[in-house]
Design a protein around this motif. Structure first.
Motif, PDB file in Angstrom:
ATOM      1  N   ALA A 604       0.835  -1.194   0.000  1.00 53.05           N
ATOM      2  CA  ALA A 604       0.000   0.000   0.000  1.00 53.05           C
ATOM      3  C   ALA A 604       0.874   1.249   0.000  1.00 53.05           C
ATOM      4  N   LEU A 605       0.397   2.327  -0.581  1.00 54.96           N
ATOM      5  CA  LEU A 605       1.132   3.575  -0.568  1.00 54.96           C
ATOM      6  C   LEU A 605       1.137   4.133   0.845  1.00 54.96           C
ATOM      7  N   ARG A 606       2.275   4.658   1.274  1.00 59.87           N
ATOM      8  CA  ARG A 606       2.475   5.079   2.659  1.00 59.87           C
ATOM      9  C   ARG A 606       2.481   6.602   2.788  1.00 59.87           C
ATOM     10  N   THR A 607       1.989   7.051   3.939  1.00 62.54           N
ATOM     11  CA  THR A 607       2.037   8.481   4.238  1.00 62.54           C
ATOM     12  C   THR A 607       3.457   8.959   4.482  1.00 62.54           C
ATOM     13  N   ALA A 608       4.376   8.023   4.735  1.00 69.82           N
ATOM     14  CA  ALA A 608       5.755   8.390   5.072  1.00 69.82           C
ATOM     15  C   ALA A 608       6.491   9.046   3.915  1.00 69.82           C
ATOM     16  N   GLY A 609       6.078   8.798   2.683  1.00 72.86           N
ATOM     17  CA  GLY A 609       6.794   9.377   1.558  1.00 72.86           C
ATOM     18  C   GLY A 609       6.129   9.026   0.242  1.00 72.86           C
ATOM     19  N   PRO A 610       6.487   9.734  -0.837  1.00 67.59           N
ATOM     20  CA  PRO A 610       5.819   9.518  -2.127  1.00 67.59           C
ATOM     21  C   PRO A 610       6.331   8.278  -2.842  1.00 67.59           C
ATOM     22  N   LEU A 611       5.463   7.742  -3.687  1.00 63.23           N
ATOM     23  CA  LEU A 611       5.846   6.708  -4.641  1.00 63.23           C
ATOM     24  C   LEU A 611       6.143   7.383  -5.963  1.00 63.23           C
ATOM     25  N   ALA A 612       7.300   7.139  -6.547  1.00 60.99           N
ATOM     26  CA  ALA A 612       7.622   7.619  -7.890  1.00 60.99           C
ATOM     27  C   ALA A 612       7.112   6.588  -8.880  1.00 60.99           C
ATOM     28  N   LEU A 613       6.011   6.908  -9.571  1.00 63.26           N
ATOM     29  CA  LEU A 613       5.369   5.972 -10.490  1.00 63.26           C
ATOM     30  C   LEU A 613       5.834   6.260 -11.913  1.00 63.26           C
ATOM     31  N   PRO A 614       6.604   5.381 -12.543  1.00 65.47           N
ATOM     32  CA  PRO A 614       7.019   5.607 -13.942  1.00 65.47           C
ATOM     33  C   PRO A 614       5.801   5.590 -14.862  1.00 65.47           C
ATOM     34  N   VAL A 615       5.742   6.568 -15.769  1.00 64.42           N
ATOM     35  CA  VAL A 615       4.624   6.629 -16.709  1.00 64.42           C
ATOM     36  C   VAL A 615       5.093   6.622 -18.160  1.00 64.42           C
ATOM     37  N   LEU A 616       6.267   7.171 -18.441  1.00 64.55           N
ATOM     38  CA  LEU A 616       6.735   7.187 -19.828  1.00 64.55           C
ATOM     39  C   LEU A 616       7.071   5.774 -20.279  1.00 64.55           C
ATOM     40  N   ARG A 618       4.893   3.457 -20.817  1.00 65.73           N
ATOM     41  CA  ARG A 618       3.952   2.474 -20.264  1.00 65.73           C
ATOM     42  C   ARG A 618       2.520   2.827 -20.674  1.00 65.73           C
ATOM     43  N   GLY A 619       1.700   1.804 -20.945  1.00 64.43           N
ATOM     44  CA  GLY A 619       0.280   1.998 -21.219  1.00 64.43           C
ATOM     45  C   GLY A 619      -0.020   2.833 -22.441  1.00 64.43           C
ATOM     46  N   GLY A 620       0.869   2.827 -23.425  1.00 59.22           N
ATOM     47  CA  GLY A 620       0.638   3.613 -24.627  1.00 59.22           C
ATOM     48  C   GLY A 620       1.217   5.009 -24.588  1.00 59.22           C
ATOM     49  N   VAL A 621       1.872   5.379 -23.474  1.00 55.44           N
ATOM     50  CA  VAL A 621       2.521   6.679 -23.362  1.00 55.44           C
ATOM     51  C   VAL A 621       3.934   6.557 -23.932  1.00 55.44           C
ATOM     52  N   PRO A 622       4.340   7.445 -24.853  1.00 55.13           N
ATOM     53  CA  PRO A 622       5.683   7.330 -25.436  1.00 55.13           C
ATOM     54  C   PRO A 622       6.774   7.598 -24.396  1.00 55.13           C
TER      55      PRO A 622
END
Length: 824
Positions: A604-616, A618-622
């Motif tokens: 689960a995502l934590r309040t202690a710090g951010p998750l860096a989610l890669p998007v480039l 992935r899922g049709g994003v160049p």
């Protein structure tokens, strides 16, 4: 006897009357004199419908000048002649017809360079303005139009088109004959005009004729800074001549001179001091727009240009003509007061098309039928007639005609100029149905004050999210809940990084503390309240939802609450404007995060710090060139209340929320988030940890589709049968929903901003939305528990046919979809 190979210019000369020359002094009346001194541009400088130039303030009887302001249900027709014979095949390109590419050879427009209309056709790349009208469902392309006779002389074919009669002696023109029936005695100065210096046959009737308006400014230097003392004496003398009156030649000349002085003096301060810019047809269309704005009574304005007679050098010639046509139409709508948007239609004609076979001089020869354009806010967009077949055509053979020019003209007279087509055009037999509504009625109903959506398409600019309003604390608005029917004005222009002059804003709208089931609606300040909702709310919920909302003239939006009372929060995440910015690229939804199963996060995502989610990548994003991404975020049964913020990885975290929840809720929200330099976005929950799902819906980059605002339109409501049978959507069932072309939605769109509402399912379920023609993705756009009413805005890619599919996972549920904007 005329040369059968007469040139375009000579043919036009023979088929026009030099209207500025009159050998009979007695014929020099006010009309003739105004033409001589260049009344045209001056008349057009007064802006705004309902404002007649010839006001009683000038001290003259307006009825002696013109028919007066046009009626509330009168349409204005702008006629553009493409003289010389336009190559219709290179204008509306048959992109999937190998015979076109074989016969046109090096002259053919490559399919990849066209502005695609559908799988079979593309517009010439020089016509992006027409493409915008097509995307807004406001461009009719009438294919295969001609007179059907083996006559390929410029003179005789042009005469047939201008007369509106394929046979017989062309003694009058089709618009001239319409004018004969329209005019009342003495009111003929401002009913119809040719923008130019001679009057072509199509504007000459049997008993009357249009006037001519030159391209230029008034010739009298009456601005005070230009005058000498002697001039003042001269002008005073001319005015005194005018008071003499009388019906003799002397009196008419004197009155004309005095009238012109008054008009020119009144207009001098508002006229442009420089010459008009652009090609001649661009200047002509600017004057036409100014004349419409002046509301002098004009119903028909005509202009023509060329030469389209491309026997040689067509690769150099034809693209220039296309650019000029595009620039002229664009200039027209730039000058036209938007309040005239549903009062004006533009049409084209050309004396013939070109041959399908190229000749040895890198050109084409005189052909037969060709496509013609009709465009405007009230035009029913699409293809009409039939595209002529190229099968079996030899080098000198011409394409068949499928639409008689008389039916083309008659359909415009009956659909736009008030009727009587069969009287004006003998032989007219079939109304093509080119218009969805009459003049003065905006598409979808309403008054004649509609803006032409085809003329506007806006780019997106992401900003670091900023809070614009919070009724709980009084930030930006009064500190109080919104009561039943209550609203708040939210200033947008002037917020950090938000300039003035924007057209629409992307907001995250959050509702909470509702006292009873209700909904919130955002709309431009000063506009009417739409019959759609942006956020549906019940007591005990904290419900966020993204919305695209046009901005009012004062730079603000209004948020209204329907029932009970509720608190509201508005966060701005970006804006749309006509300048530089990003464009949308929608994708078929794809899941890029599910912390429950270890997809992109091991817990689960934590309040202690951010998750860096890669998007480039992935899922049709160049992998590069992306400014922002569209991500649907969903918390899954969090243990406690909380909220989540999304921002560009590596950037500063904004003091806003992207997602809000209560314990156990599954409350999705679309987020538009800038991408960090590492190709990721940051996600961080606050107050409580939470499992989160992220489905990518699209991205913004330098290429793609732009926003085209439209009136809100409901395209699906299973409760009353709108857009689908009147029944609840069952478990495992899906619907194929028409979006493009439904209600106020243009037929040709890339994506739609929709608000989808799941209503009272019999058990917990989720809804999936995806483009028709694609496989159903393993994603969700709305998650709804039994008995809930949950809404979520998404920007959905549509199928090639403009349709969306909607799937329900479990139980039975009612579904509503409202379209709030489109991308074209």
């Amino acid at each position: 006897m005329l040369d059968p190979d007469i040139s375009t210019a000579d043919a036009l000369r023979h088929l026009s009357r030099p209207d500025l020359i009159d050998d009979d002094p007695a014929g020099l009346d006010r009309r003739r004199f105004l033409q001589l001194v260049g009344m045209g541009l001056g008349a057009g400088a007064v802006a705004g419908p309902g404002t007649s130039l010839l006001d009683s303030a000038l001290g003259h009887d307006a009825s002696a000048w013109a028919a007066g302001p046009i009626g509330a249900n009168d349409g204005v027709l702008i006629v553009i002649g493409l003289f010389g014979g336009n190559d219709g095949l290179n204008t509306v390109v048959p992109v999937n017809d190998g015979r076109y590419y074989a016969q046109h050879g090096a002259l053919a427009v490559p399919a990849g360079e066209t502005l695609r209309l559908d799988a079979n056709a593309g517009l010439n790349p020089g016509l992006p303005v027409l493409k915008r009208f097509w995307d807004a469902d406001q461009l009719a392309i009438v294919e295969g139009v001609g007179h059907g006779l083996d006559d390929f002389s410029h003179f005789s074919s042009m005469a047939k088109w201008m007369a509106g009669r394929p046979t017989g002696i062309p003694d009058s023109g089709w618009l001239g004959r319409w004018l004969d029936g329209y005019l009342s005695s003495g009111q003929d100065l401002f009913a119809a005009a040719e923008i130019g210096y001679s009057l072509p046959l199509h504007m000459i009737g049997r008993s009357g004729a249009a006037t001519t308006v030159p391209v230029g400014q008034p010739d009298f230097g009456v601005a005070r800074e230009w005058r000498a003392d002697a001039d003042e004496s001269l002008y005073a003398s001319i005015r005194s001549f005018g008071s003499a009156g009388g019906s003799a030649w002397y009196g008419r000349v004197a009155r004309s001179q005095a009238d012109q002085l008054e008009v020119a003096q009144t207009l001098a301060p508002v006229l442009p001091s420089d010459e008009l810019e652009g090609a001649r047809i661009v200047q002509q269309l600017e004057i036409a727009a100014r004349l419409v704005n002046a509301n002098l009574g004009f119903r028909v304005l005509s202009a023509g240009f060329g030469d389209f007679d491309s026997h040689a050098g067509q690769p150099q010639q034809h693209p220039v003509r296309m650019d000029e046509l595009n620039a002229a139409i664009e200039r027209f709508f730039q000058i036209l007061d938007p309040r005239w948007g549903s009062r004006v239609t533009i049409m084209t004609f050309s004396e013939f098309g070109r041959t399908s076979h190229a000749n040895d001089g890198a050109g084409t020869d005189h052909g037969s039928s060709a496509p013609q354009f009709v465009l405007g806010a009230n035009v029913r967009g699409g293809f009409y007639g039939q595209r002529p077949s190229l099968a079996g055509l030899e080098r000198w053979e011409r394409m068949p005609t499928h639409v008689d020019l008389r039916d083309y003209y008659g359909s415009i007279i009956d659909g736009w100029l008030g009727g009587g087509g069969s009287d004006v055009v003998p032989g007219y037999s079939e109304n093509l149905g080119l218009f969805r509504s009459g003049p003065g009625t905006a598409p979808g109903g309403g008054s004649g004050g509609a803006v032409v959506p085809g003329t506007r398409s806006d780019s997106y600019v992401s900003i670091t999210p900023v809070r614009a309003a919070d009724t709980r604390s009084g930030q930006g608005v009064p500190r109080r809940a919104l009561g039943a029917g209550g609203s708040m004005r939210v200033p947008i222009a002037g917020l950090p990084n938000v300039p003035s002059g924007i057209s629409a804003v992307m907001i995250n709208l959050t509702g909470l503390e509702a006292t009873q089931p209700t909904f919130l609606t955002a709309f431009p300040t000063g506009g009417s309240v739409p019959e759609t909702s942006n956020l549906n709310l019940v007591p005990g919920q904290v419900q966020p939802n993204m919305a695209i909302c046009p901005v009012g003239e004062d730079g603000s939006i209004t948020v209204r609450n329907a029932l009970g009372s509720a608190q509201a929060i508005v966060d701005v995440v970006g804006y749309f404007h006509a300048g530089a910015g990003m464009r949308l690229n929608p994708v078929t939804p794809a899941r890029i995060l599910d912390s429950r199963f270890g997809l992109a996060a091991k817990s689960a995502l934590r309040t202690a710090g951010p998750l860096a989610l890669p998007v480039l990548g992935r899922g049709g994003v160049p992998r590069s060139g992306v400014d922002s991404v569209l991500v649907n975020l969903t918390p899954v049964a969090p243990p406690g209340p909380g909220f989540l913020t999304a921002w560009a990885s590596g950037g500063s975290r904004p003091e806003t929320s992207s997602l809000n929840w209560l314990p156990g809720e599954i409350m999705p929200n679309l987020v538009v988030c800038q991408v960090g330099g590492d190709g990721a976005i940051s996600l961080q929950p606050f107050v409580s940890d939470a499992h989160v799902i992220a489905d990518v819906m699209g991205y913004f980059s330098s290429d793609g589709a732009r926003l085209s605002p439209i009136p809100g339109s409901r395209v699906l409501d299973t409760r009353d049968g709108t857009g689908a049978p009147r029944r609840r959507l069952g478990a495992g069932q899906e619907l194929n929903i028409r979006v493009g072309g439904a209600g106020s939605v243009p037929s040709q769109i890339t994506a739609a901003a929709i608000n989808i509402i799941g209503i009272a399912p019999t058990t917990g379920t989720f809804l999936t939305v995806w483009p028709d023609g694609d496989d159903r993705p393993e994603t969700s756009v709305v998650n709804v528990l039994g008995g809930q009413v949950i809404s979520n805005m998404t920007i959905a890619k549509v199928g090639a046919n403009g349709n969306l599919r909607v799937f329900n996972a479990l139980g039975d549920i009612d579904v509503v979809i409202d379209v709030t904007a489109v991308f074209t």
